[in-house]
Write an enzyme that holds these catalytic residues in place. Structure first.
Site, PDB file in Angstrom:
ATOM      1  N   GLU A  42      -8.263  12.237  12.735  1.00  0.00           N
ATOM      2  CA  GLU A  42      -7.454  11.068  13.103  1.00  0.00           C
ATOM      3  C   GLU A  42      -6.455  11.351  14.221  1.00  0.00           C
ATOM      4  O   GLU A  42      -5.643  12.267  14.123  1.00  0.00           O
ATOM      5  CB  GLU A  42      -6.694  10.563  11.871  1.00  0.00           C
ATOM      6  CG  GLU A  42      -5.928   9.282  12.097  1.00  0.00           C
ATOM      7  CD  GLU A  42      -5.332   8.746  10.814  1.00  0.00           C
ATOM      8  OE1 GLU A  42      -4.461   7.861  10.904  1.00  0.00           O
ATOM      9  OE2 GLU A  42      -5.726   9.203   9.726  1.00  0.00           O
ATOM     10  N   GLU A  58      -7.460  -2.076   2.907  1.00  0.00           N
ATOM     11  CA  GLU A  58      -6.686  -0.873   3.236  1.00  0.00           C
ATOM     12  C   GLU A  58      -6.668  -0.639   4.742  1.00  0.00           C
ATOM     13  O   GLU A  58      -5.628  -0.318   5.329  1.00  0.00           O
ATOM     14  CB  GLU A  58      -7.277   0.342   2.528  1.00  0.00           C
ATOM     15  CG  GLU A  58      -6.504   1.627   2.773  1.00  0.00           C
ATOM     16  CD  GLU A  58      -7.121   2.826   2.067  1.00  0.00           C
ATOM     17  OE1 GLU A  58      -6.708   3.955   2.390  1.00  0.00           O
ATOM     18  OE2 GLU A  58      -8.012   2.637   1.216  1.00  0.00           O
ATOM     19  N   LYS A  91       0.856  -1.181   0.000  1.00  0.00           N
ATOM     20  CA  LYS A  91       0.000   0.000   0.000  1.00  0.00           C
ATOM     21  C   LYS A  91       0.889   1.227   0.000  1.00  0.00           C
ATOM     22  O   LYS A  91       1.963   1.228   0.619  1.00  0.00           O
ATOM     23  CB  LYS A  91      -0.904   0.043   1.242  1.00  0.00           C
ATOM     24  CG  LYS A  91      -1.684   1.351   1.384  1.00  0.00           C
ATOM     25  CD  LYS A  91      -2.437   1.460   2.692  1.00  0.00           C
ATOM     26  CE  LYS A  91      -3.107   2.830   2.796  1.00  0.00           C
ATOM     27  NZ  LYS A  91      -3.865   3.002   4.051  1.00  0.00           N
ATOM     28  N   GLU A 143     -12.105  10.805  -4.415  1.00  0.00           N
ATOM     29  CA  GLU A 143     -12.049  10.674  -2.959  1.00  0.00           C
ATOM     30  C   GLU A 143     -11.322  11.865  -2.342  1.00  0.00           C
ATOM     31  O   GLU A 143     -11.749  12.403  -1.314  1.00  0.00           O
ATOM     32  CB  GLU A 143     -11.349   9.377  -2.561  1.00  0.00           C
ATOM     33  CG  GLU A 143     -11.206   9.203  -1.048  1.00  0.00           C
ATOM     34  CD  GLU A 143     -10.533   7.910  -0.650  1.00  0.00           C
ATOM     35  OE1 GLU A 143      -9.646   7.955   0.218  1.00  0.00           O
ATOM     36  OE2 GLU A 143     -10.891   6.854  -1.224  1.00  0.00           O
TER      37      GLU A 143
END
Length: 478
Positions: A276, A320, A226, A454
C-alpha cells in the site's frame, strides 16, 4: 534516473578500484569546499548485477536503510549515517520536522534523499519489556541520510557517498577508513533462517473476540463507522536472526510490494513488504490510493476468479473500501486541487492475496509540502478508522500493545519529491526475537473469527518464510 559522473572510468569496478576512486572523489570534495553549508552526493558507476540487499548484508556498519519501490524499478541500500533527523517528542511536531527536512533538502545536491518514517500514533502507551520498549530507538520520527548507498535502477547501478559540509571537512581520515572497510560481494548470502521455538499472540483469540465485539457495539451506537484493530505475533527463534535475510526471503515471495528495512543503529530493525502506497509526490503532482478489503488467491484459475468475484460482490468489503476512499479524497481536497478518483474500485492482486484498490491524484496547493501531506493523510482509514480521532482513541484503549512504526508512514523525502508506503505486513527483529504485526478493518457485518483468519492470511508471507506453523514447543500458530 541515477546521475553518474561520466568523467569517471566506467570500468572501475572490474579492476577493483571502486574504493580508491571513491576515496579520490571524497578528498577532492573536502579540499574544494568553500565553507558553505552543502550536502554533496558523490556517485560512481557500479555493476547492475550486484544485489543491493546482498551488498548491504556484507557491510560492517549496522545502521542502515533499505528501500525498493513498488513500481519505479529503483532500489536503494544504505549503510552508515551522514546525517539524521530524529525526535521522540509526543505528540509529533510536524512543523519542526518540516523545517528540518526543508533546510536539509535546500542545501542538497540533486538526488539526495532521507529515508525513514514515523510512529503510527505517538501518544499510544508503551508497555514494559520487549517489544514495546524496542521502539524507543526509532523515535516518533527518524530520517537518515546514509553515508554510503548502493543504488540500482533499471540497467544502471551506482555507489554513492553523501557528505555533509562543512561538518565532514574535519572527518577526512574517518571517511577514508570507512571507504576502505566497504565490501563488494559477488553473490548475496543464501538465507539460513531459524525455525521458531514458540509463539505468543497479543491479543489471544478470546481477547480478540472481545475487542471486535466492543468495536461492533461502538459501530452500532454510531460512535464509530470503522476501526482497524491489530494483532501482534511474537516469536522466540532460539538463535539470532539477520533481519536482512528475513527481508531477502520476504522480497522473493512478495511481488508488487514496497520492501523496506530501517535500522537506526546496533539494535532492532523494522522490515516489511507493504502493498500500500500512502503518497507519492513529484513536484506538485500527488498520488495516493485507497486499499481495503481482502481475499486470498485461488489454487486454480477458476477458484481465483471466484474469490475475486466474492471480493467485489461483498457489501461488507465494498463498504470498508468506500470509507477509505472517501476519507482520503476528503483529505486530499484540503491539500490539493484537481483531485481525481475512479467511480468504482479495481483490484490490487498480490502473490497470496488481493484487495480492492482505487488510485487518487491531485495537484499540491501553493504553500503545502510533503509534511503537510503526511500529517493530513496519515493514518488512513485502512489502518486507523472513521472518524479518525475516535478510531485512534479506540486503538489506544483496546489494543494491548504499542504499534510503534507498524502501520505508520515509511519511505523517503527529497527536494520536491517523496514517496511513503503504509508500513503494514511488517515485523520488528531484535536478536533471536521477531514480532509480526497485522490488522483487520472492523465495520458493520464483521465477524471476529473471520477477521482473525484474515490477519493469519496477511502474515502468511512471513509464515511461509519462517515456517511459523511448526513451532517446536507445540505452540499453536492460531
Amino acid at each position: 534516473m541515477i546521475e553518474i559522473d561520466t568523467s569517471t572510468e566506467s570500468g572501475i569496478e572490474a579492476d577493483g578500484s571502486l574504493r580508491a576512486a571513491l576515496s579520490e572523489k571524497v578528498r577532492a570534495a573536502l579540499t574544494d569546499h568553500d565553507g558553505a553549508a552543502r550536502i554533496r552526493r558523490l556517485v560512481l558507476p557500479g555493476s547492475p548485477d550486484r544485489s543491493p540487499l546482498g551488498w548491504m548484508q556484507a557491510q560492517r556498519q549496522t545502521a542502515g536503510v533499505y528501500w525498493s519501490g513498488r513500481d519505479d524499478h529503483r532500489t536503494v541500500a544504505g549503510v552508515g549515517t551522514a546525517d539524521v533527523i530524529w525526535d521522540d517528542e509526543v505528540p509529533i511536531d510536524y512543523d519542526r520536522l518540516g523545517r528540518q527536512l526543508a533546510d536539509r533538502t535546500a542545501q542538497s545536491d540533486s538526488g539526495v534523499r532521507w529515508y525513514g518514517g514515523l510512529r503510527f500514533d505517538a501518544p499510544q502507551p508503551r508497555s514494559p519489556g520487549w517489544p514495546d520498549q524496542s521502539w524507543k530507538s526509532f523515535g516518533t520520527y527518524h530520517f537518515q541520510l546514509p553515508r554510503f548507498e548502493w543504488v540500482r535502477e533499471g540497467d544502471a547501478a551506482a555507489l554513492v557517498c553523501n557528505l555533509v559540509l562543512p561538518r565532514d571537512a574535519d572527518r577526512e581520515e574517518a571517511l577514508l577508513d570507512a571507504i576502505d572497510a566497504l565490501v563488494f560481494p559477488d553473490v548475496a548470502p543464501v538465507p539460513d533462517l531459524p525455525r521458531p521455538l514458540g509463539r505468543a499472540d497479543t491479543p489471544n483469540r478470546s481477547q480478540w473476540t472481545r475487542m471486535v465485539g466492543w468495536a461492533l457495539d461502538a459501530i452500532a451506537d454510531e460512535a464509530l463507522s470503522k476501526v482497524v484493530l491489530a494483532r501482534r505475533v511474537a516469536l522466540d527463534l532460539g538463535t539470532s536472526l539477520d533481519p536482512l535475510r528475513v527481508l531477502q526471503q520476504l522480497q522473493a515471495a512478495t511481488e508488487n510490494c514496497f520492501h523496506f528495512a530501517v535500522r537506526p543503529g546496533d539494535g532492532p530493525a523494522f522490515v516489511g513488504a507493504s502493498p500500500e502506497r500512502l503518497l507519492r509526490r513529484t513536484g506538485p503532482t500527488v498520488q495516493s490510493e485507497a486499499v481495503a478489503g481482502t481475499r486470498s488467491r485461488g489454487d486454480t484459475p477458476a477458484a481465483d476468479a471466484a474469490l475475486r468475484d466474492e471480493l467485489f460482490e461483498s457489501p461488507k468489503e465494498r463498504r470498508e473500501h468506500a470509507f477509505v476512499q472517501e476519507a482520503i479524497r476528503a483529505e486530499l481536497e484540503q491539500l490539493c486541487t484537481n483531485v481525481e478518483t475512479p467511480d468504482a474500485p479495481g483490484e490490487l492482486a498480490l502473490a497470496r492475496s488481493r484487495h480492492l484498490h482505487a488510485p487518487l491524484t491531485g495537484t499540491l496547493r501553493s504553500g503545502m509540502g510533503t509534511i503537510d501531506l503526511l500529517k493530513g493523510l496519515h493514518p488512513t482509514p485502512a489502518v486507523g478508522g472513521v472518524p479518525k480521532d475516535a478510531a485512534l482513541t479506540a486503538i489506544r484503549t483496546q489494543e494491548p500493545f504499542d504499534r510503534g512504526w507498524y502501520a505508520g508512514p515509511v519511505g523517503w523525502v527529497g527536494d520536491g519529491e517523496a514517496e511513503f508506503s503504509v508500513a503494514i505486513r511488517s515485523g520488528l527483529v531484535q536478536n533471536a526475537r521477531l514480532a509480526l504485526f497485522s490488522g483487520a478493518g472492523i465495520v458493520d457485518g464483521s465477524v471476529p473469527d473471520r477477521e482473525w483468519e484474515e490477519i493469519e492470511q496477511k502474515i502468511g508471507d512471513f509464515a511461509a518464510v519462517l515456517d511459523l506453523g511448526k513451532c517446536e514447543n507445540g505452540a499453536s500458530p492460531r
